[in-house]
Design a protein around this motif. Structure first.
Motif, mmCIF file in Angstrom:
data_model
loop_
_atom_site.group_PDB
_atom_site.id
_atom_site.type_symbol
_atom_site.label_atom_id
_atom_site.label_comp_id
_atom_site.label_asym_id
_atom_site.label_seq_id
_atom_site.Cartn_x
_atom_site.Cartn_y
_atom_site.Cartn_z
ATOM 1 N N CYS A 102 6.888 -4.791 -3.715
ATOM 2 C CA CYS A 102 5.753 -4.781 -2.790
ATOM 3 C C CYS A 102 5.385 -3.335 -2.522
ATOM 4 C CB CYS A 102 6.132 -5.499 -1.489
ATOM 5 S SG CYS A 102 4.776 -5.514 -0.314
ATOM 6 N N ARG A 126 3.571 -2.798 -10.705
ATOM 7 C CA ARG A 126 2.898 -2.748 -9.405
ATOM 8 C C ARG A 126 3.802 -2.022 -8.408
ATOM 9 N NH1 ARG A 126 1.736 -6.789 -5.188
ATOM 10 N NH2 ARG A 126 2.519 -5.059 -3.950
ATOM 11 N N LYS A 131 0.090 0.617 2.469
ATOM 12 C CA LYS A 131 0.335 -0.803 2.736
ATOM 13 C C LYS A 131 -0.492 -1.339 3.907
ATOM 14 C CE LYS A 131 2.468 -3.077 0.889
ATOM 15 N NZ LYS A 131 2.065 -3.789 -0.360
ATOM 16 N N HIS A 271 2.621 -13.599 -2.844
ATOM 17 C CA HIS A 271 1.943 -13.636 -1.541
ATOM 18 C C HIS A 271 1.446 -15.038 -1.209
ATOM 19 C CE1 HIS A 271 2.065 -9.312 -2.318
ATOM 20 N NE2 HIS A 271 2.171 -9.226 -1.006
ATOM 21 N N GLU A 297 5.975 -9.983 -7.314
ATOM 22 C CA GLU A 297 6.812 -8.993 -6.630
ATOM 23 C C GLU A 297 8.274 -9.131 -7.077
ATOM 24 O OE1 GLU A 297 4.195 -7.754 -2.760
ATOM 25 O OE2 GLU A 297 5.893 -9.083 -2.398
ATOM 26 N N ASP A 308 8.180 -7.440 2.421
ATOM 27 C CA ASP A 308 8.099 -8.668 1.607
ATOM 28 C C ASP A 308 9.346 -9.009 0.782
ATOM 29 O OD1 ASP A 308 5.638 -9.186 2.668
ATOM 30 O OD2 ASP A 308 4.484 -8.580 0.899
ATOM 31 N N GLN A 311 9.953 -12.805 -0.368
ATOM 32 C CA GLN A 311 9.195 -13.391 -1.482
ATOM 33 C C GLN A 311 9.448 -12.661 -2.807
ATOM 34 O OE1 GLN A 311 5.458 -12.761 0.484
ATOM 35 N NE2 GLN A 311 4.836 -11.120 -0.872
HETATM 36 MN MN MN Z 1 3.636 -7.598 -0.664
#
Ligand code: MN
Ligand code: PEP
Length: 337
Positions: A102, A126, A131, A271, A297, A308, A311
């Motif tokens: 993330c 990524r 953020k 997400h 992620e 995050d 996830q």
């Molecule tokens: Mn994220």
């Protein structure tokens, strides 16, 4: 566009309206029935404000026949757009995967994750530097320093990078970013979209938390209208009444977008779900539904992630997922990368 005119309308007002519409370069076809008068507008109806027409005294109702987006519309560009980012293709039968944390947290973290996702088969890295957090007290990203580290990871691994822009003032910093992400919260930041229309970078446009598919396409249109046609659309879950997931993945957005637009469409299952164990089934559904890619992620130490973690999947889970996705892509006849 079709305008239904009220019964017993003022003839002078109707003449004025027809004159005003014709003045915009549109042709007006008039049909006088026993009870209703109908105007058919032919031409570029993006030039007329539908709400303004609806508010007029003599207008009963207005119906759009053509979509308000042109450059993103498949009607005017029947072939799929294929977006090639350093050999990673999105669209036209090609499927690519973007993976990474993330947020960028340190040099060691981003390089470790970058190497792991590359080894597992990801084509792009990524990592968030700026953020968008709900709380101003939460970790805001490493900002400029995060971007520098991401560029370093690009240099070390050769992976092209994807990162989010939040403010047009930062555009100069994003020159060497291969894909500039517009996050869900900025999908309708129209000034930002206009600026992104003037740069050569590919833009990853995420669907807003509560935005319709048409609104997503209109935001793509903002970028494309300024000249940048390298736009990838991303469905990342929308807000619904459901509480067992962070958002609700609108899987039907993929075939709908493909029907209406030539732009590639990818899914962000991380997400959408907010839960690591859902990332695999949603990713397989992504490949099955005909999407053109994924953004996932991945973190080397999810319980300690600064953003995050819940996830984020681990590199080894990601590696096994990539193998399964390739299996589904074989079934649906798509090429990986
Ligand atoms: Mn994220
Ligand atoms: C992200 O990609 O880290 C992110 C914040 O995504 P979204 O804008 O979809 O919430």
């Amino acid at each position: 566009m079709i305008l239904v005119i009220k019964q017993n309308h003022d003839v002078k007002q109707l003449d004025n309206l027809i004159g005003w519409i014709s003045g915009k370069g549109l042709k007006v076809n008039i049909s006088h029935g026993d009870n209703t008068t109908i105007l058919g507008l032919v031409g570029d109806t993006t030039l007329v404000d539908i709400e303004l027409l609806e508010s007029l005294d003599i207008v009963e109702s207005v119906k759009r026949i053509q979509e308000p987006y042109k450059k993103a519309n498949r009607r005017f560009h029947p072939d799929d757009s294929v977006i090639d980012v350093k050999g990673n293709k999105f669209g036209g039968g090609h499927f690519s995967i973007i993976a990474g944390p993330c947020s960028v947290e340190s040099e060691k973290q981003i390089i470790q994750v970058a190497e792991a996702v590359k080894a597992a088969g990801a084509g792009l890295l990524r990592g968030g530097a700026f953020k968008p957090r709900t709380s101003p007290y939460a970790f805001q990203g490493m900002r400029e320093e995060g971007l520098t580290l991401l560029l370093k990871a690009k240099e070390v691994t050769g992976l092209p990078i994807v990162t989010e822009i939040m403010d047009e003032k930062h555009l100069d910093l994003f020159r060497d970013v291969d894909i500039i992400q517009v996050g869900a919260r900025n999908m309708q930041n129209f000034e930002l979209l206009k600026q992104l229309g003037k740069v050569p970078n590919t833009i990853l446009l995420k669907r807003g938390l509560s935005n319709t598919i048409e609104e997503l396409l209109m935001s793509a249109e903002y970028i494309m209208a300024e000249g940048n046609t390298n736009v990838i659309l991303c469905e990342r879950g929308i807000r619904t009444f459901e509480k067992y997931t962070r958002n609700t993945l609108d899987i039907s957005a993929v075939p709908i977008l493909h029907e209406r637009s030539h732009l590639p469409v990818i899914i962000d299952p991380s997400h959408a779900a907010g839960i690591a164990s859902l990332v695999e089934p949603l990713s397989l559904a992504t490949a099955g539904v005909g999407a053109d890619g994924l953004i996932i992620e991945v973190h080397n130490d999810p319980p300690h992630a600064l953003c995050d973690g819940a996830q984020s999947i681990r590199p080894e889970q990601f590696a096994s997922l990539v193998t399964k996705i390739k299996g589904v892509l074989n079934v649906v006849g798509k090429t990986y990368n």
